[in-house]
Design a protein around this motif. Structure first.
Motif, PDB file in Angstrom:
ATOM      1  N   LEU A 126       0.854  -1.201   0.000  1.00 54.76           N
ATOM      2  CA  LEU A 126       0.000   0.000   0.000  1.00 54.76           C
ATOM      3  C   LEU A 126       0.885   1.244   0.000  1.00 54.76           C
ATOM      4  O   LEU A 126       2.016   1.210   0.497  1.00 54.76           O
ATOM      5  N   HIS A 127       0.351   2.311  -0.532  1.00 55.86           N
ATOM      6  CA  HIS A 127       1.145   3.542  -0.642  1.00 55.86           C
ATOM      7  C   HIS A 127       0.726   4.514   0.471  1.00 55.86           C
ATOM      8  O   HIS A 127      -0.407   5.013   0.467  1.00 55.86           O
ATOM      9  N   LEU A 128       1.642   4.734   1.407  1.00 53.73           N
ATOM     10  CA  LEU A 128       1.369   5.695   2.480  1.00 53.73           C
ATOM     11  C   LEU A 128       1.607   7.094   1.899  1.00 53.73           C
ATOM     12  O   LEU A 128       2.740   7.530   1.747  1.00 53.73           O
ATOM     13  N   MET A 129       0.521   7.764   1.543  1.00 52.34           N
ATOM     14  CA  MET A 129       0.639   9.051   0.839  1.00 52.34           C
ATOM     15  C   MET A 129       1.041  10.184   1.781  1.00 52.34           C
ATOM     16  O   MET A 129       1.762  11.096   1.402  1.00 52.34           O
ATOM     17  N   ALA A 130       0.511  10.130   3.006  1.00 52.89           N
ATOM     18  CA  ALA A 130       0.823  11.207   3.961  1.00 52.89           C
ATOM     19  C   ALA A 130       0.568  10.718   5.369  1.00 52.89           C
ATOM     20  O   ALA A 130      -0.260   9.828   5.604  1.00 52.89           O
ATOM     21  N   MET A 131       1.309  11.300   6.295  1.00 54.44           N
ATOM     22  CA  MET A 131       1.101  11.028   7.718  1.00 54.44           C
ATOM     23  C   MET A 131       1.003  12.418   8.369  1.00 54.44           C
ATOM     24  O   MET A 131       1.970  13.170   8.378  1.00 54.44           O
ATOM     25  N   LEU A 132      -0.196  12.728   8.836  1.00 54.82           N
ATOM     26  CA  LEU A 132      -0.424  14.062   9.394  1.00 54.82           C
ATOM     27  C   LEU A 132      -0.436  13.995  10.916  1.00 54.82           C
ATOM     28  O   LEU A 132      -0.900  13.013  11.500  1.00 54.82           O
ATOM     29  N   GLY A 133       0.070  15.033  11.541  1.00 55.62           N
ATOM     30  CA  GLY A 133       0.021  15.132  13.001  1.00 55.62           C
ATOM     31  C   GLY A 133      -0.823  16.333  13.377  1.00 55.62           C
ATOM     32  O   GLY A 133      -0.716  17.390  12.755  1.00 55.62           O
ATOM     33  N   LYS A 134      -1.686  16.145  14.373  1.00 55.26           N
ATOM     34  CA  LYS A 134      -2.603  17.227  14.726  1.00 55.26           C
ATOM     35  C   LYS A 134      -2.630  17.406  16.238  1.00 55.26           C
ATOM     36  O   LYS A 134      -2.702  16.425  16.983  1.00 55.26           O
TER      37      LYS A 134
END
Ligand SMILES: C[S@@+](CC[C@H](N)C(=O)[O-])C[C@H]1O[C@@H](n2cnc3c(N)ncnc32)[C@H](O)[C@@H]1O
Length: 249
Positions: free
Chosen positions: A188-196
């Motif tokens: 699978l392609h991890l497109m983005a990992m966002l932190g909030k």
């Protein structure tokens, strides 16, 4: 993959709505599964033609959802680990604040992968277990969470059937490293990992005290527990064709 910090909820919603909209195709209805949908939907997709299916373990929450919002086209009562949904059915699977409540997360991730169409998008929002927030949440009892929601956050229904908070598990499979490995393993392609950051918003005296407290825990953990954000959002794409490594058997 480096963490991309989102500044606030409207920034987050804009990003997520853009990712989801990017999967829309002319003359077709986007099939969205909200996994662990609970009693409300956080996103607004007014310009999109979509069908929203909601699956949740808690029948009371689903009743509240339909009574208050009536926005689910399909209502499914079931456990994400065992519910029987068709393979390659959904363009989008969206799950927010659910997987930290589930034991055996790998089973759920495998199901998501199976239910997702090739080219589809999996959006997972979860508190990061390796932040000060996550560490405190997984090391304090459930009754204290209920107390916090009821008396500090002012939610008078907290802990009643269909309402937050739910008991937490924080399966290790939810760590940033483990999730990255899951994507790699499954092609699978991890497109983005966002932190909030959701809990250091205000500038009140209480907020300043919390800030000092979390920075201290961060220092005592030798920097292992992050203090400046608490939620992670993984944007994962299932490629239309799997690489040779993942089709070989
Ligand atoms: C904290 S609520 C989040 C609800 C909603 N996604 C939101 O963002 O407001 C967690 C939800 O996950 C559901 N849930 C927990 N474990 C589940 C499981 N194994 N299968 C399906 N739903 C589950 C709970 O019933 C609850 O509705």
């Amino acid at each position: 993959m480096a963490l991309q910090l989102v500044t606030d909820s409207s920034h987050e919603k804009k990003l997520l709505e853009r990712y989801i909209s990017s999967r829309a195709k002319p003359d077709s209805t986007l099939q969205i599964l909200e996994a662990g949908c609970g009693n409300k939907w956080q996103l607004a997709l007014p310009d999109l033609c979509y069908s929203l299916s909601g699956v949740d373990l808690d029948e009371e929450a689903l009743l509240l959802r339909q009574r208050n919002h009536n926005d689910l086209d399909t209502v499914i009562v079931g456990d994400l680990r065992s519910v029987n949904l068709p393979e390659h059915q959904y363009d989008i699977i969206y799950t927010a604040y659910v997987l930290e409540h589930v034991a055996d997360v790998p089973r759920v991730l495998d199901n998501f992968n199976r239910w997702l169409k090739p080219g589809g998008l999996l959006v997972i929002k979860v508190p990061d277990r390796d932040t000060v927030y996550g560490f405190v949440a997984r090391n304090t009892p459930h009754w204290l969470h209920v107390y916090y929601y009821r008396w500090i956050k002012g939610n008078k229904n907290a802990g009643k059937p269909g309402y937050l908070p739910y008991p937490t598990v924080y399966d290790k499979a939810l760590g940033r490293h483990q999730m990255t490995q899951f994507c790699h393993r499954e092609g699978l392609h991890l497109m983005a990992m966002l932190g909030k950051n959701n809990y250091l918003r205000k500038r009140s005296a209480r907020d300043r005290a919390i800030r000092v407290f979390v920075r201290l825990i961060h220092l005592f953990s030798f920097g292992r527990l992050a203090w400046h954000y608490n939620d992670l959002i993984f944007i994962i794409e299932k490629p239309t064709a799997l690489s040779d490594e993942h089709t070989a058997g």
